[in-house]
Design a protein around this motif. Sequence first.
Motif, PDB file in Angstrom:
ATOM      1  N   THR A 135       0.845  -1.199   0.000  1.00  0.00           N
ATOM      2  CA  THR A 135       0.000   0.000   0.000  1.00  0.00           C
ATOM      3  C   THR A 135       0.880   1.248   0.000  1.00  0.00           C
ATOM      4  OG1 THR A 135      -0.134  -0.149   2.420  1.00  0.00           O
ATOM      5  CG2 THR A 135      -1.936  -1.119   1.172  1.00  0.00           C
ATOM      6  N   GLY A 158      -2.693   4.923   0.944  1.00  0.00           N
ATOM      7  CA  GLY A 158      -3.594   3.827   1.312  1.00  0.00           C
ATOM      8  C   GLY A 158      -4.003   2.960   0.134  1.00  0.00           C
ATOM      9  N   ALA A 195      -2.290   4.847   7.411  1.00  0.00           N
ATOM     10  CA  ALA A 195      -1.647   5.677   6.372  1.00  0.00           C
ATOM     11  C   ALA A 195      -0.128   5.505   6.363  1.00  0.00           C
ATOM     12  CB  ALA A 195      -2.015   7.142   6.584  1.00  0.00           C
TER      13      ALA A 195
END
Lengths: 81, 81, 154, 154
Positions: free
Chosen positions: C34, C88, D23
């Motif tokens: 991610t 993300g 995040a």
Amino acid sequence: MSVQALFFASYRDLLGTSKLDVELPDGATVADLVRELRGRGAPFTSLPKEPAIAVNRTYALHDETLRSGDEVAFIPPVAGG
Amino acid sequence: MSVQALFFASYRDLLGTSKLDVELPDGATVADLVRELRGRGAPFTSLPKEPAIAVNRTYALHDETLRSGDEVAFIPPVAGG
Amino acid sequence: MIHAELVHETIDPADVLARVGAAEDGAVLLFLGTVRNHADGESVDGITYEAYERMASPVLAEIANEAAVRLGTDRVAVVHRVGELAIGDVSVAIAVSSPHRGQAYDASRYVIEEIKKRLPVWKREHYGDGRSEWVEGVSPGREGAASTAGEGAR
Amino acid sequence: MIHAELVHETIDPADVLARVGAAEDGAVLLFLGTVRNHADGESVDGITYEAYERMASPVLAEIANEAAVRLGTDRVAVVHRVGELAIGDVSVAIAVSSPHRGQAYDASRYVIEEIKKRLPVWKREHYGDGRSEWVEGVSPGREGAASTAGEGAR
């Protein structure tokens, strides 16, 4: 004093019971409890001499001293996951 | 013979182009192509002396001989994932 | 069925996961790469992934095939995204399944490590202060050449 | 948030996955243990999982906490199911996420290996021919005792 012995899975099946109240002399250890039970003859003799034990839901060594009211679980080899 | 040189990412930005047709003598190798381009002076001199190269979409060693029409990609250090 | 794909759209992890699994498998592993909001101490707003697509697709398939050999099953799915990604977002999803977990962990790790070594993909990080830079990568160099020349994968 | 739970219902992998991720994380890993249709060459129809529930819950939480230390984040979720499971059912789901993939693989593997070493859970396999047997497990023995006595959880 009295402790409560718990038996799971294969041990429960071996003994035909999941729970036993056991009278022990004060100062008795886990090892004493195992000896006391195995001394009763069949089917208790089919319990291992040094089974894994948890006292009050924590793994314990066999020289651990028991106190009245302790929950002493006989833990067969585990197979989670 | 003519081969097509491709430039990606930082190499494309360095040269300001993503594609060049290059004339080479028959029998030229990957190393010859790199030398020919670096010999052109700035900005080609900022290409590494031994960049990773793919010929027709397969990584190639620098002594590999090129053929007319080959697609020769200059592969900057990769950063996928 | 071995599956390897380069996509431009959002990756749905559930779709990738659904490509693996079988009645004889006891272990399923899903890895997601991610986009994180930092790199080397700098704040990152997003990443642009660029690929040499006509080469990246077969290389990804080749990596998936090699992983299947290690895994001992054909339950390998790998999807890599290119384009503009936000914090993300999933850049890569790798799903594998096999009877035993050892092979699943090994094969999953193999896919991501090989992607980072030789998949012709590059990323440009966009920083909080407005600058952007190509991320310093790994030269696929000789190792890549040897591998795709069939002189021994790995 | 570290999450560890013993459940009796079906495990939805997406729910477990949704408990991790942040995040600042670049790697997410989901492991699923599933019931397979064979064991040691025998065909298996299903498995009954039994737990010493009042102990298994805290042990699972303890394992998750240890994994978080290795992971370097609090993004660890582990759910183990008990009861009657059919082929393909998820018996355990482990999700972790962290900035870097090395820690994610390490922590994920740690959780499943520790579960197999010391979670007080047993399984009875039901075979195609109608027999059923407790699966031979691993004695948590001294290692378990040392660990939960705090003499070094490794």
